[in-house]
Scaffold this motif. Structure first.
Motif, short mmCIF file in Angstrom:
data_model
loop_
_atom_site.label_atom_id
_atom_site.label_comp_id
_atom_site.label_asym_id
_atom_site.label_seq_id
_atom_site.Cartn_x
_atom_site.Cartn_y
_atom_site.Cartn_z
N ASP A 36 -6.65 -3.28 -3.97
CA ASP A 36 -6.37 -3.44 -5.40
C ASP A 36 -4.87 -3.65 -5.55
O ASP A 36 -4.08 -3.21 -4.71
CB ASP A 36 -6.80 -2.19 -6.18
N ILE A 37 -4.48 -4.30 -6.63
CA ILE A 37 -3.07 -4.56 -6.93
C ILE A 37 -2.85 -4.26 -8.41
O ILE A 37 -3.70 -4.58 -9.24
CB ILE A 37 -2.69 -6.03 -6.66
N ILE A 38 -1.71 -3.65 -8.74
CA ILE A 38 -1.33 -3.44 -10.13
C ILE A 38 0.00 -4.14 -10.35
O ILE A 38 0.95 -3.94 -9.59
CB ILE A 38 -1.20 -1.94 -10.47
N LYS A 39 0.06 -4.98 -11.39
CA LYS A 39 1.30 -5.66 -11.77
C LYS A 39 1.72 -5.15 -13.13
O LYS A 39 0.91 -5.10 -14.05
CB LYS A 39 1.10 -7.18 -11.82
N VAL A 40 3.00 -4.80 -13.25
CA VAL A 40 3.53 -4.27 -14.50
C VAL A 40 4.78 -5.07 -14.85
O VAL A 40 5.75 -5.07 -14.10
CB VAL A 40 3.90 -2.77 -14.37
N ASP A 41 4.73 -5.77 -15.98
CA ASP A 41 5.87 -6.57 -16.40
C ASP A 41 6.80 -5.72 -17.26
O ASP A 41 7.01 -5.99 -18.44
CB ASP A 41 5.41 -7.82 -17.16
N ASN A 42 7.30 -4.64 -16.66
CA ASN A 42 8.20 -3.72 -17.33
C ASN A 42 8.72 -2.75 -16.27
O ASN A 42 8.02 -2.47 -15.29
CB ASN A 42 7.46 -2.95 -18.42
N ILE A 43 9.91 -2.24 -16.46
CA ILE A 43 10.44 -1.21 -15.55
C ILE A 43 9.97 0.14 -16.09
O ILE A 43 10.27 0.50 -17.23
CB ILE A 43 11.99 -1.25 -15.49
N ILE A 44 9.19 0.86 -15.28
CA ILE A 44 8.68 2.16 -15.69
C ILE A 44 9.03 3.19 -14.63
O ILE A 44 9.23 2.84 -13.47
CB ILE A 44 7.15 2.14 -15.93
N ASN A 45 9.09 4.45 -15.04
CA ASN A 45 9.34 5.54 -14.09
C ASN A 45 8.02 5.92 -13.44
O ASN A 45 7.02 6.12 -14.12
CB ASN A 45 9.93 6.76 -14.80
N ILE A 46 8.06 6.03 -12.12
CA ILE A 46 6.87 6.40 -11.37
C ILE A 46 7.22 7.54 -10.44
O ILE A 46 8.26 7.52 -9.79
CB ILE A 46 6.35 5.21 -10.53
N ASP A 47 6.34 8.52 -10.35
CA ASP A 47 6.50 9.58 -9.37
C ASP A 47 5.90 9.05 -8.07
O ASP A 47 4.68 9.05 -7.88
CB ASP A 47 5.78 10.85 -9.84
N PHE A 48 6.77 8.57 -7.20
CA PHE A 48 6.30 7.95 -5.95
C PHE A 48 5.54 8.94 -5.08
O PHE A 48 4.66 8.55 -4.32
CB PHE A 48 7.47 7.34 -5.18
N SER A 49 5.84 10.23 -5.18
CA SER A 49 5.12 11.21 -4.36
C SER A 49 3.63 11.22 -4.73
O SER A 49 2.78 11.40 -3.88
CB SER A 49 5.72 12.60 -4.50
N VAL A 50 3.32 11.01 -6.02
CA VAL A 50 1.92 10.99 -6.43
C VAL A 50 1.22 9.75 -5.85
O VAL A 50 0.10 9.83 -5.36
CB VAL A 50 1.78 11.03 -7.97
N LEU A 51 1.91 8.60 -5.88
CA LEU A 51 1.31 7.40 -5.28
C LEU A 51 1.07 7.61 -3.79
O LEU A 51 0.03 7.22 -3.26
CB LEU A 51 2.22 6.18 -5.48
N GLY A 52 2.03 8.24 -3.11
CA GLY A 52 1.85 8.54 -1.68
C GLY A 52 0.70 9.50 -1.45
O GLY A 52 -0.01 9.40 -0.45
N PHE A 53 0.50 10.43 -2.38
CA PHE A 53 -0.61 11.37 -2.28
C PHE A 53 -1.94 10.65 -2.43
O PHE A 53 -2.88 10.90 -1.69
CB PHE A 53 -0.47 12.46 -3.36
N ILE A 54 -2.02 9.75 -3.40
CA ILE A 54 -3.26 9.01 -3.64
C ILE A 54 -3.60 8.12 -2.46
O ILE A 54 -4.73 8.08 -1.99
CB ILE A 54 -3.16 8.17 -4.93
N ASP A 55 -2.60 7.37 -1.97
CA ASP A 55 -2.82 6.45 -0.86
C ASP A 55 -1.47 6.16 -0.19
O ASP A 55 -0.65 5.45 -0.73
CB ASP A 55 -3.45 5.15 -1.36
N PRO A 56 -1.23 6.74 1.00
CA PRO A 56 0.06 6.56 1.67
C PRO A 56 0.30 5.13 2.16
O PRO A 56 1.41 4.82 2.61
CB PRO A 56 0.01 7.55 2.83
N ASN A 57 -0.68 4.26 2.07
CA ASN A 57 -0.52 2.87 2.51
C ASN A 57 -0.01 1.95 1.40
O ASN A 57 0.23 0.77 1.62
CB ASN A 57 -1.84 2.33 3.06
N ILE A 58 0.16 2.49 0.21
CA ILE A 58 0.64 1.71 -0.93
C ILE A 58 2.08 1.27 -0.69
O ILE A 58 2.87 2.02 -0.12
CB ILE A 58 0.56 2.54 -2.23
N SER A 59 2.40 0.08 -1.16
CA SER A 59 3.79 -0.34 -1.21
C SER A 59 4.10 -0.75 -2.64
O SER A 59 3.24 -1.24 -3.36
CB SER A 59 4.07 -1.50 -0.24
N VAL A 60 5.35 -0.51 -3.04
CA VAL A 60 5.79 -0.84 -4.40
C VAL A 60 6.92 -1.84 -4.28
O VAL A 60 7.90 -1.61 -3.57
CB VAL A 60 6.27 0.42 -5.16
N ASN A 61 6.76 -2.96 -4.96
CA ASN A 61 7.80 -3.99 -5.00
C ASN A 61 8.48 -3.94 -6.36
O ASN A 61 7.81 -4.01 -7.39
CB ASN A 61 7.21 -5.38 -4.78
#
Length: 144
Positions: free
Chosen positions: A52-77
């Motif tokens: 799956d891919i999520i695209k966001v056309d805005n700068i938002i604050n993200i808690d990267f630790s939560v993304l790593g918890f959900i799936d450590p293979n995620i990358s954020v560009n």
């Protein structure tokens, strides 16, 4: 062929395990956002069969630790002026706070609501976390 516009300034969350996209989309509050965002599911992948891919056309604050918890293979560009300016690779965080709830009915976090729900990484290989208060175990990858 599906066509999703180029992101001008924002983020692309890529390599999400297939099926986890809606959970992350909702957790980020993108289902209620006033800016453009897209959830693309079951995209063919060379590394995994589907993603799956999520695209966001805005700068938002993200808690990267939560993304790593959900799936450590995620990358954020991080995208600026339609170009990738930074690539961030997720990993399992050492601890997560107020992301998941302890299911042990005897845990202090169930009765004393001011106590934060804190879990520490117990086993990186098995992606398991331990409640800091009662030692109950919980598997990574789910916000429920």
């Amino acid at each position: 062929m599906l066509n999703v516009d180029t992101i001008k300034n924002g983020i692309v969350i890529d390599h999400i395990k297939a099926g986890y996209g809606p959970q992350i989309f909702h957790w980020l509050g993108l289902d209620k956002a006033q800016f453009t965002s897209a959830l693309i599911m079951n995209v063919p992948s060379k590394k995994t069969e589907r993603k799956d891919i999520i695209k966001v056309d805005n700068i938002i604050n993200i808690d990267f630790s939560v993304l790593g918890f959900i799936d450590p293979n995620i990358s954020v560009n991080i995208i600026k002026d339609e170009k990738i300016v930074r690539k961030i690779k997720m990993e399992l965080p050492e601890r997560v706070e107020n992301v998941i709830r302890c299911k042990n009915p005897r845990c202090i976090t169930m009765t004393e609501h001011y106590v934060p729900q804190t879990f520490v990484l117990a086993d990186r290989e098995k992606a398991t976390y331990r409640c800091e208060y009662c030692d109950a175990f919980y598997g990574a990858g789910n916000l429920e």
